[in-house]
Scaffold this motif. Structure first.
Motif, PDB file in Angstrom:
ATOM      1  N   THR A 102      38.928  35.539  44.298  1.00  0.00           N
ATOM      2  CA  THR A 102      38.833  36.917  44.837  1.00  0.00           C
ATOM      3  C   THR A 102      37.826  37.984  44.654  1.00  0.00           C
ATOM      4  OG1 THR A 102      40.120  37.876  43.134  1.00  0.00           O
ATOM      5  CG2 THR A 102      41.273  36.900  44.917  1.00  0.00           C
ATOM      6  N   SER A 103      36.815  37.495  43.782  1.00  0.00           N
ATOM      7  CA  SER A 103      35.552  38.469  43.515  1.00  0.00           C
ATOM      8  C   SER A 103      34.483  38.157  44.399  1.00  0.00           C
ATOM      9  CB  SER A 103      35.182  38.164  42.096  1.00  0.00           C
ATOM     10  OG  SER A 103      33.903  38.836  41.972  1.00  0.00           O
ATOM     11  N   SER A 132      35.626  36.573  36.348  1.00  0.00           N
ATOM     12  CA  SER A 132      36.675  36.108  36.715  1.00  0.00           C
ATOM     13  C   SER A 132      36.730  34.836  37.394  1.00  0.00           C
ATOM     14  CB  SER A 132      37.672  36.849  37.532  1.00  0.00           C
ATOM     15  OG  SER A 132      36.716  37.027  38.937  1.00  0.00           O
ATOM     16  N   VAL A 156      41.057  36.798  39.470  1.00  0.00           N
ATOM     17  CA  VAL A 156      41.149  38.096  39.709  1.00  0.00           C
ATOM     18  C   VAL A 156      40.329  39.006  38.789  1.00  0.00           C
ATOM     19  CG1 VAL A 156      42.868  40.038  40.051  1.00  0.00           C
ATOM     20  CG2 VAL A 156      43.665  37.449  40.248  1.00  0.00           C
ATOM     21  N   MET A 215      39.213  43.186  38.457  1.00  0.00           N
ATOM     22  CA  MET A 215      39.855  44.285  38.456  1.00  0.00           C
ATOM     23  C   MET A 215      38.977  45.588  39.048  1.00  0.00           C
ATOM     24  SD  MET A 215      41.697  47.027  35.784  1.00  0.00           S
ATOM     25  CE  MET A 215      42.806  46.358  35.564  1.00  0.00           C
ATOM     26  N   TYR A 216      39.257  45.816  40.186  1.00  0.00           N
ATOM     27  CA  TYR A 216      38.647  46.938  41.050  1.00  0.00           C
ATOM     28  C   TYR A 216      39.356  48.175  41.054  1.00  0.00           C
ATOM     29  CZ  TYR A 216      35.930  42.734  42.934  1.00  0.00           C
ATOM     30  OH  TYR A 216      35.159  41.669  42.936  1.00  0.00           O
ATOM     31  N   SER A 221      42.894  48.160  40.023  1.00  0.00           N
ATOM     32  CA  SER A 221      43.721  47.344  40.676  1.00  0.00           C
ATOM     33  C   SER A 221      43.358  45.969  41.129  1.00  0.00           C
ATOM     34  CB  SER A 221      44.231  48.101  42.128  1.00  0.00           C
ATOM     35  OG  SER A 221      45.369  47.294  42.924  1.00  0.00           O
ATOM     36  N   ILE A 222      43.944  45.299  41.734  1.00  0.00           N
ATOM     37  CA  ILE A 222      43.628  43.877  42.284  1.00  0.00           C
ATOM     38  C   ILE A 222      42.763  44.045  43.641  1.00  0.00           C
ATOM     39  CG2 ILE A 222      45.361  42.465  41.216  1.00  0.00           C
ATOM     40  CD1 ILE A 222      46.848  42.389  43.859  1.00  0.00           C
ATOM     41  N   LEU A 225      43.313  39.838  47.723  1.00  0.00           N
ATOM     42  CA  LEU A 225      44.606  39.436  47.171  1.00  0.00           C
ATOM     43  C   LEU A 225      45.919  40.138  47.507  1.00  0.00           C
ATOM     44  CD1 LEU A 225      45.544  37.140  45.309  1.00  0.00           C
ATOM     45  CD2 LEU A 225      45.295  38.812  43.367  1.00  0.00           C
ATOM     46  N   LYS A 226      45.816  41.414  47.748  1.00  0.00           N
ATOM     47  CA  LYS A 226      46.957  41.987  47.932  1.00  0.00           C
ATOM     48  C   LYS A 226      47.392  41.638  49.501  1.00  0.00           C
ATOM     49  CE  LYS A 226      49.887  45.580  48.269  1.00  0.00           C
ATOM     50  NZ  LYS A 226      50.734  45.411  49.349  1.00  0.00           N
TER      51      LYS A 226
END
Length: 116
Positions: free
Chosen positions: A8-9, A17, A93, A95-96, A99-100, A104-105
């Motif tokens: 997700t990065s 991550s 994951v 953290m931005y 939050s995620i 991913l959300k």
């Protein structure tokens, strides 16, 4: 053994991550030599953010789906199938903004709203 890895990065190999995800996957592969790994890079191939078209595609009978609704539901169907077919899930994951990542959300929204 099937492993689903979600990246997700947007920083790719430079992401801590991502590097941690590599380590976790290597540890799993050491234990399960014949593991089949499916990697979904949600940073490069984002799921569309959940909207009214997706919701409508879930509540419309299959025989009444337009091409637009078929396309909308296909994202969720694919994600749910990959999740159900997997024995292990590894999610890289970062953290931005406390939050995620939104990618991913979006994936989670498609899964939760479509699970049978």
């Amino acid at each position: 053994m099937k492993i689903l890895r979600l990246v997700t990065s947007f920083r790719g190999n430079d992401s801590q991550s991502f590097q941690l995800g590599n380590t976790v996957v290597e540890m799993i592969k050491a234990q399960y030599k014949n593991a089949d790994i499916i990697t979904r890079n949600l940073a490069k191939n984002e799921m569309p953010h959940f909207n009214d078209v997706h919701f409508t595609s879930f509540i419309t009978p299959v025989e009444n789906l337009s091409d637009e609704l078929k396309n909308a539901v296909s994202h969720s169907d694919k994600a749910v199938k990959e999740l159900i077919d997997s024995d292990i899930i590894v999610i890289d994951v970062p953290m931005y903004n406390f939050s995620i990542p939104s990618s991913l959300k979006a994936w989670i929204d498609h899964i939760v709203c479509k699970l049978p």
